[in-house]
Design an enzyme around this catalytic site. Structure first.
Site, PDB file in Angstrom:
ATOM      1  N   HIS A 107     -79.616 -52.350 -27.681  1.00 31.11           N
ATOM      2  CA  HIS A 107     -79.485 -53.800 -27.758  1.00 31.11           C
ATOM      3  C   HIS A 107     -78.970 -54.371 -26.440  1.00 31.11           C
ATOM      4  O   HIS A 107     -78.544 -53.624 -25.547  1.00 31.11           O
ATOM      5  CB  HIS A 107     -78.516 -54.185 -28.885  1.00 31.11           C
ATOM      6  CG  HIS A 107     -77.089 -53.787 -28.628  1.00 31.11           C
ATOM      7  ND1 HIS A 107     -76.652 -52.479 -28.691  1.00 31.11           N
ATOM      8  CD2 HIS A 107     -75.996 -54.523 -28.286  1.00 31.11           C
ATOM      9  CE1 HIS A 107     -75.372 -52.416 -28.423  1.00 31.11           C
ATOM     10  NE2 HIS A 107     -74.932 -53.652 -28.158  1.00 31.11           N
ATOM     11  N   ARG A 154     -64.993 -41.567 -31.881  1.00 32.00           N
ATOM     12  CA  ARG A 154     -64.774 -42.393 -30.697  1.00 32.00           C
ATOM     13  C   ARG A 154     -64.308 -43.782 -31.113  1.00 32.00           C
ATOM     14  O   ARG A 154     -64.881 -44.387 -32.024  1.00 32.00           O
ATOM     15  CB  ARG A 154     -66.068 -42.498 -29.889  1.00 32.00           C
ATOM     16  CG  ARG A 154     -66.006 -43.420 -28.673  1.00 32.00           C
ATOM     17  CD  ARG A 154     -67.304 -43.345 -27.890  1.00 32.00           C
ATOM     18  NE  ARG A 154     -67.313 -44.280 -26.766  1.00 32.00           N
ATOM     19  CZ  ARG A 154     -67.786 -45.515 -26.823  1.00 32.00           C
ATOM     20  NH1 ARG A 154     -68.297 -45.980 -27.958  1.00 32.00           N
ATOM     21  NH2 ARG A 154     -67.762 -46.297 -25.760  1.00 32.00           N
TER      22      ARG A 154
END
Length: 343
Positions: free
Chosen positions: A220, A287
């Site tokens: 994106h 993460r």
């Protein structure tokens, strides 16, 4: 609590390895070269010629750069990461309940567009993003009430961090406007990086050893003017598309990653680049990343020779419509003069 149970049910299908590999798996090693352009904010602020040139090249050819000498205390980075881990380790149900009702903070999962916190995804859609997070609109955080003490202490740190991000966003935009000869008065520049539009998003991506499961965040571009990212040390995942190749953005302590968004590309008449990026799942470690997004005032008209005049409010509405009707964000091509048929 079992760490897996802290994730939304739909994200528990990911394969979580039980042990770390001896070499750290996907952890970034310092000897690997860092390909990103590096911008010194202090030098940029003092209008140093060499830094100005490097900044212009980074905006034109990369759309993303590493920022150093930014003035954010290293202790604040550590504090935010520690508090974020504590917050995400809570049960899915408590995180979901904490952001219900009219609270401005939103808890989302499975999609980059905010999933209503009252909706639980029970079956895996084709394009699920393996991510959960909190959306925190900075101007409204003082109104936020929660029974979770972890969320309150995190909110206070985010407010402090947001003040730094707002300062950095303004300085970067002023430098870009000067390089572009936009002739924006100092009193008007705040409309392009409006403090009342600042949003902080905190993401957690599960670790996964199966590369076929999908992405943490789909490919994106951001809709923002600029996005400013803090990554957890030694846990890789973010990648940018450069010259048709995916490059890993190394997490290096006490640095920030700045990427330009669609609004900046339009403001610059396509001279600057809204960078295409994605997040891959780390095979060994989950993460956590923290990103600040800044947008123009909703009704500010963006004038460009490449695009029909539009406001961010109109852009956002078109993106939301496209996600519902065609399944993905089309973005700037919707407003190009040469693409009237898209509308």
């Amino acid at each position: 609590m079992n760490n897996l149970e802290s994730y939304p049910p739909i994200l528990r299908h990911v394969s979580h390895p039980r042990h770390h590999s001896p070499d750290g798996g996907d952890a970034i090693h310092e000897e690997e070269p860092d390909p990103l352009p590096v911008i010194d904010l202090e030098c940029l602020t003092h209008d140093e010629t060499k830094t100005k040139k490097a900044f212009e090249e980074a905006c034109k050819h990369w759309g993303l750069f590493r920022l150093v000498n930014h003035g954010v205390p290293s202790t604040l980075f550590s504090q935010l990461q520690h508090q974020a881990k504590q917050l995400f380790s809570l049960s899915f149900e408590s995180k979901q309940a904490s952001c219900s009702g009219s609270n401005p903070v939103t808890y989302f999962w499975g999609t980059p567009a905010l999933t209503p916190s009252g909706t639980v995804l029970t079956t895996a859609p084709q394009n699920i993003n393996w991510v959960e997070g909190f959306n925190m609109p900075l101007p409204h955080l003082s109104q936020f009430q929660s029974q979770l003490p972890q969320l309150h202490s995190f909110r206070d740190s985010v407010v402090e961090y947001g003040e730094h991000m707002s300062r950095i966003g303004r300085r970067l935009f002023e430098a870009m406007a000067k390089n572009l000869d936009l002739n924006i008065e100092a009193s008007s520049s705040s409309s392009y990086v409006a403090e009342n539009s600042g949003i902080m998003r905190i993401y957690r991506y599960p670790n996964c050893s199966n590369s076929d499961v999908g992405l943490g965040m789909e490919v994106h571009t951001d809709s923002s003017v600029v996005s400013i990212l803090s990554q957890e040390n030694e846990v890789s995942g973010l990648e940018l598309l450069k010259d048709h190749q995916w490059l890993t953005v190394k997490p290096i302590s006490n640095t920030l990653i700045v990427n330009l968004g669609d609004m900046m590309q339009a403001i610059s008449d396509d001279r600057y680049k809204s960078v295409t990026h994605r997040v891959k799942l780390n095979s060994e470690r989950e993460r956590i990343s923290i990103c600040y997004f800044v947008f123009p005032d909703e009704d500010l008209q963006i004038q460009s020779s490449k695009y029909k005049p539009f406001s961010y409010k109109q852009f956002r509405a078109k993106v939301q419509q496209d996600v519902k009707t065609v399944g993905y964000k089309v973005g700037l091509p919707r407003f190009q003069h040469t693409h009237d048929s898209l509308n």
